[in-house]
Design an enzyme around this catalytic site. Structure first.
Site, PDB file in Angstrom:
ATOM      1  N   SER A   1      -2.336   4.286  10.855  1.00 38.85           N
ATOM      2  CA  SER A   1      -1.847   5.181   9.804  1.00 38.85           C
ATOM      3  C   SER A   1      -0.923   6.216  10.425  1.00 38.85           C
ATOM      4  O   SER A   1      -0.811   6.299  11.658  1.00 38.85           O
ATOM      5  CB  SER A   1      -3.021   5.862   9.099  1.00 38.85           C
ATOM      6  OG  SER A   1      -3.757   6.615  10.034  1.00 38.85           O
TER       7      SER A   1
ATOM      8  N   GLY B   1       2.140   6.390  10.887  1.00 35.68           N
ATOM      9  CA  GLY B   1       3.206   5.911  11.756  1.00 35.68           C
ATOM     10  C   GLY B   1       2.750   5.511  13.159  1.00 35.68           C
ATOM     11  O   GLY B   1       3.573   5.143  13.997  1.00 35.68           O
TER      12      GLY B   1
ATOM     13  N   GLU C   1       2.984   3.736  -2.750  1.00 33.05           N
ATOM     14  CA  GLU C   1       4.297   4.036  -2.154  1.00 33.05           C
ATOM     15  C   GLU C   1       5.338   2.986  -2.528  1.00 33.05           C
ATOM     16  O   GLU C   1       5.059   1.784  -2.459  1.00 33.05           O
ATOM     17  CB  GLU C   1       4.178   4.084  -0.630  1.00 33.05           C
ATOM     18  CG  GLU C   1       3.288   5.195  -0.120  1.00 33.05           C
ATOM     19  CD  GLU C   1       3.135   5.148   1.393  1.00 33.05           C
ATOM     20  OE1 GLU C   1       4.105   4.823   2.092  1.00 33.05           O
ATOM     21  OE2 GLU C   1       2.022   5.430   1.857  1.00 33.05           O
TER      22      GLU C   1
ATOM     23  N   GLU D   1       3.242   0.206   0.116  1.00 30.81           N
ATOM     24  CA  GLU D   1       1.816   0.144   0.469  1.00 30.81           C
ATOM     25  C   GLU D   1       1.047   1.076  -0.453  1.00 30.81           C
ATOM     26  O   GLU D   1       1.653   1.795  -1.255  1.00 30.81           O
ATOM     27  CB  GLU D   1       1.595   0.521   1.934  1.00 30.81           C
ATOM     28  CG  GLU D   1       1.968   1.946   2.280  1.00 30.81           C
ATOM     29  CD  GLU D   1       1.260   2.467   3.543  1.00 30.81           C
ATOM     30  OE1 GLU D   1       0.448   1.759   4.151  1.00 30.81           O
ATOM     31  OE2 GLU D   1       1.493   3.628   3.892  1.00 30.81           O
TER      32      GLU D   1
ATOM     33  N   ASP E   1      -1.082  11.978   1.951  1.00 26.06           N
ATOM     34  CA  ASP E   1      -0.573  13.178   2.644  1.00 26.06           C
ATOM     35  C   ASP E   1       0.645  13.779   1.932  1.00 26.06           C
ATOM     36  O   ASP E   1       0.730  14.994   1.766  1.00 26.06           O
ATOM     37  CB  ASP E   1      -0.327  12.925   4.151  1.00 26.06           C
ATOM     38  CG  ASP E   1       0.492  11.681   4.462  1.00 26.06           C
ATOM     39  OD1 ASP E   1       1.059  11.080   3.524  1.00 26.06           O
ATOM     40  OD2 ASP E   1       0.577  11.321   5.652  1.00 26.06           O
ATOM     41  N   THR E   2       1.562  12.943   1.450  1.00 27.62           N
ATOM     42  CA  THR E   2       2.741  13.487   0.753  1.00 27.62           C
ATOM     43  C   THR E   2       2.339  14.214  -0.542  1.00 27.62           C
ATOM     44  O   THR E   2       3.092  15.039  -1.051  1.00 27.62           O
ATOM     45  CB  THR E   2       3.755  12.382   0.390  1.00 27.62           C
ATOM     46  OG1 THR E   2       3.132  11.471  -0.517  1.00 27.62           O
ATOM     47  CG2 THR E   2       4.219  11.621   1.620  1.00 27.62           C
TER      48      THR E   2
ATOM     49  N   ARG F   1      -0.203  17.002  13.116  1.00 28.91           N
ATOM     50  CA  ARG F   1      -0.037  17.823  11.922  1.00 28.91           C
ATOM     51  C   ARG F   1      -1.162  18.860  11.882  1.00 28.91           C
ATOM     52  O   ARG F   1      -2.331  18.512  11.815  1.00 28.91           O
ATOM     53  CB  ARG F   1      -0.122  16.916  10.695  1.00 28.91           C
ATOM     54  CG  ARG F   1       0.439  17.525   9.441  1.00 28.91           C
ATOM     55  CD  ARG F   1       0.117  16.658   8.239  1.00 28.91           C
ATOM     56  NE  ARG F   1       0.711  15.343   8.330  1.00 28.91           N
ATOM     57  CZ  ARG F   1       0.179  14.258   7.766  1.00 28.91           C
ATOM     58  NH1 ARG F   1      -0.929  14.338   7.078  1.00 28.91           N
ATOM     59  NH2 ARG F   1       0.775  13.095   7.873  1.00 28.91           N
TER      60      ARG F   1
HETATM   61  N1  LIG Z   1      10.214  -2.009   5.782  1.00 34.65           N
HETATM   62  C1  LIG Z   1      10.597  -0.730   5.927  1.00 34.65           C
HETATM   63  N2  LIG Z   1      11.910  -0.389   5.798  1.00 34.65           N
HETATM   64  C2  LIG Z   1      12.317   0.892   5.964  1.00 34.65           C
HETATM   65  N3  LIG Z   1      11.478   1.898   6.234  1.00 34.65           N
HETATM   66  C3  LIG Z   1      10.174   1.638   6.367  1.00 34.65           C
HETATM   67  C4  LIG Z   1       9.655   0.316   6.220  1.00 34.65           C
HETATM   68  N4  LIG Z   1       8.330   0.347   6.401  1.00 34.65           N
HETATM   69  C5  LIG Z   1       8.022   1.635   6.653  1.00 34.65           C
HETATM   70  N5  LIG Z   1       9.110   2.429   6.629  1.00 34.65           N
HETATM   71  C6  LIG Z   1       9.143   3.888   6.837  1.00 34.65           C
HETATM   72  O1  LIG Z   1       8.009   4.295   7.573  1.00 34.65           O
HETATM   73  C7  LIG Z   1       7.135   5.088   6.766  1.00 34.65           C
HETATM   74  C8  LIG Z   1       5.686   4.794   7.116  1.00 34.65           C
HETATM   75  O2  LIG Z   1       5.411   3.423   6.879  1.00 34.65           O
HETATM   76  P1  LIG Z   1       4.110   2.973   6.071  1.00 34.65           P
HETATM   77  O3  LIG Z   1       4.160   1.503   5.917  1.00 34.65           O
HETATM   78  O4  LIG Z   1       4.006   3.769   4.834  1.00 34.65           O
HETATM   79  O5  LIG Z   1       2.964   3.322   7.121  1.00 34.65           O
HETATM   80  P2  LIG Z   1       1.775   4.401   7.101  1.00 34.65           P
HETATM   81  O6  LIG Z   1       0.572   3.631   6.681  1.00 34.65           O
HETATM   82  O7  LIG Z   1       1.681   4.855   8.512  1.00 34.65           O
HETATM   83  O8  LIG Z   1       2.147   5.467   6.125  1.00 34.65           O
HETATM   84  C9  LIG Z   1       7.522   4.763   5.350  1.00 34.65           C
HETATM   85  O9  LIG Z   1       7.161   5.803   4.464  1.00 34.65           O
HETATM   86  C10 LIG Z   1       9.037   4.584   5.486  1.00 34.65           C
HETATM   87  O10 LIG Z   1       9.698   5.820   5.570  1.00 34.65           O
HETATM   88 MG   LIG Z   2       2.683   5.216   4.115  1.00 38.39          MG
END
Ligand SMILES: Nc1ncnc2c1ncn2[C@@H]1O[C@H](COP(=O)(O)OP(=O)(O)O)[C@@H](O)[C@H]1O
Ligand SMILES: [Mg+2]
Length: 398
Positions: free
Chosen positions: A154, A156, A268, A280, A287-288, A366
């Site tokens: 999670s 990132g 999202e 996802e 968090d947002t 954070r």
């Molecule tokens: N396929 C993608 N293309 C472009 N940006 C992406 C993609 N996947 C993730 N991101 C960027 O990375 C962020 C975090 O990815 P996410 O899949 O939401 O993981 P986490 O579970 O860590 O939040 C996203 O909100 C987006 O900004």
């Molecule tokens: Mg996410």
């Protein structure tokens, strides 16, 4: 739950989102036991009791549940041994929103396959890989640039963008080092050059309640290193696109919550032109969504609690343009940090600060969030960013 018993909640994961949820639960008279892997976690500081154990240890979850006899088990993190949640559910405990939802959203592959293959929601093209060689072969199909993420992670963690063949080894290693749990699998996704991305907070009530699904207006956000930096609402978006996102959010939350699953979901989406692309979802506050602590009368935490307890949500009232910006640590601090600059940050109209109270810091961790209202989203965002930049996380004098 009998009428005379105080609702008892076992919170699995005790970060900043859990802390705000516990505050709401305490305001409505619940008893809360907060659990996490380390002592002194944010939610523990405001709960009735706390337990320290590894959420991937099924026996530890069951032991703690036997000790505290919760009515509700509320997961706050993804990495939980979900077998224990299914066992608790069978024994009559209400798991939020359901053991199945926690199980499906714990790993990115399960929820992605369900969304794309079963429900046919539009997503980025994707593939899974369990070795560096498999990853290289998967990327031949997906193409560059692509995003590589551990299936369990999670904020990132372990996520990177590969732009050329020479990046593959590094991305693989980074993903394996950043993963939670024991499944050495990554998802590789087509990189979407979206115009903007949103979180659609979706509240699910039990089927017995009159209304089944409620939505919070879309929250716009900006991420760096795969981690949220700032969020705002309202997010300019056409009614047709909002409808499309709502339809998808309803479809997937209907599927994973089942008729009795209650709670809030952070769903999202990426928006590119007139296309809304599912990314996802998390079956819990997002968090947002911390911006809702200032943007509306019922925060995402208050909404989650009401859904959990089966309490009504007659309306959600917006206060106007609002934003949040994260307060990050810049260095390693191995004891409880101190915070400088709060006085300066609070000198601006419409600004509030939340310090999470984490017992240590490391770069990019954070540590707090600045919240702001304004006469426009632009002003609210500027105020929140400025306020966050005023606050510095430093080692406390001893
Ligand atoms: N396929 C993608 N293309 C472009 N940006 C992406 C993609 N996947 C993730 N991101 C960027 O990375 C962020 C975090 O990815 P996410 O899949 O939401 O993981 P986490 O579970 O860590 O939040 C996203 O909100 C987006 O900004
Ligand atoms: Mg996410």
């Amino acid at each position: 739950m009998t009428a005379t018993r105080q609702p008892t909640i076992l919170l699995l994961g005790s970060g900043e989102l859990g802390k705000e949820f516990v505050i709401c639960a305490k305001q409505l008279g619940c008893r809360v036991i907060a659990a996490d892997r380390y002592a002194g976690a944010p939610a523990m500081q405001v709960a009735d009791a706390f337990e320290v154990f590894d959420m991937l240890d099924a026996n530890a979850i069951k032991r703690v549940a036997r000790k505290h006899k919760p009515d509700f088990v509320v997961p706050e993190i993804e990495a939980i041994r979900t077998e224990a949640l299914f066992a608790l559910e069978r024994s009559g405990v209400t798991v939020i929103p359901s053991a199945r939802a926690a199980h499906l959203t714990m790993n990115r592959d399960a929820i992605r396959s369900l969304a794309a293959e079963q429900l046919k929601l539009p997503t980025a093209r994707y593939a899974y890989a369990s070795s560096q060689d498999e990853l290289a072969r998967a990327i031949e199909r997906i193409g560059f640039p692509c995003v590589i993420k551990p299936v369990m992670s999670s904020s990132g963690k372990g996520q990177s963008v590969a732009r050329k063949a020479a990046d593959i080894a590094k991305s693989w290693k980074y993903a394996i080092d950043g993963m939670r749990g024991d499944k050495q699998t990554v998802i590789v996704e087509e990189f979407i050059t979206f115009d903007y991305e949103i979180t659609l907070l979706t509240v699910k009530h039990r089927a017995s309640t009159r209304r089944r699904t409620q939505f919070v207006p879309p929250i716009g956000h900006r991420q760096e290193r795969g981690d949220y930096q700032e969020s705002w609402m309202p997010c300019p978006m056409s009614p047709a696109l909002i409808k499309s996102a709502q339809r998808m959010a309803k479809k997937i939350t209907d599927e994973i919550a089942g008729p009795e699953g209650a709670g809030i979901f952070g769903v999202e989406f990426f928006v590119k032109g007139n296309r809304v692309i599912f990314s996802e979802l998390s079956p819990r506050p997002h968090d947002t969504g911390m911006v809702t602590m200032i943007s509306q009368d019922l925060s995402e935490f208050a909404l989650h609690l009401r859904a959990v307890l089966g309490l009504p949500i007659p309306a959600i009232t917006m206060r106007g343009p609002s934003a949040s910006a994260v307060i990050l640590a810049t260095k390693d601090i191995n004891s409880e940090p101190a915070y400088l600059g709060i006085e300066k940050a609070l000198a601006t109209t419409g600004v509030e600060i939340r310090i999470f109270g984490k017992p240590s810091a490391r770069p990019y961790r954070r540590m707090g969030v600045a919240l702001a209202t304004g006469s426009s989203v632009k002003q609210a965002r500027q105020r929140a960013r400025d306020a966050a930049a005023q606050v510095r996380v430093v080692a406390a004098a001893r």
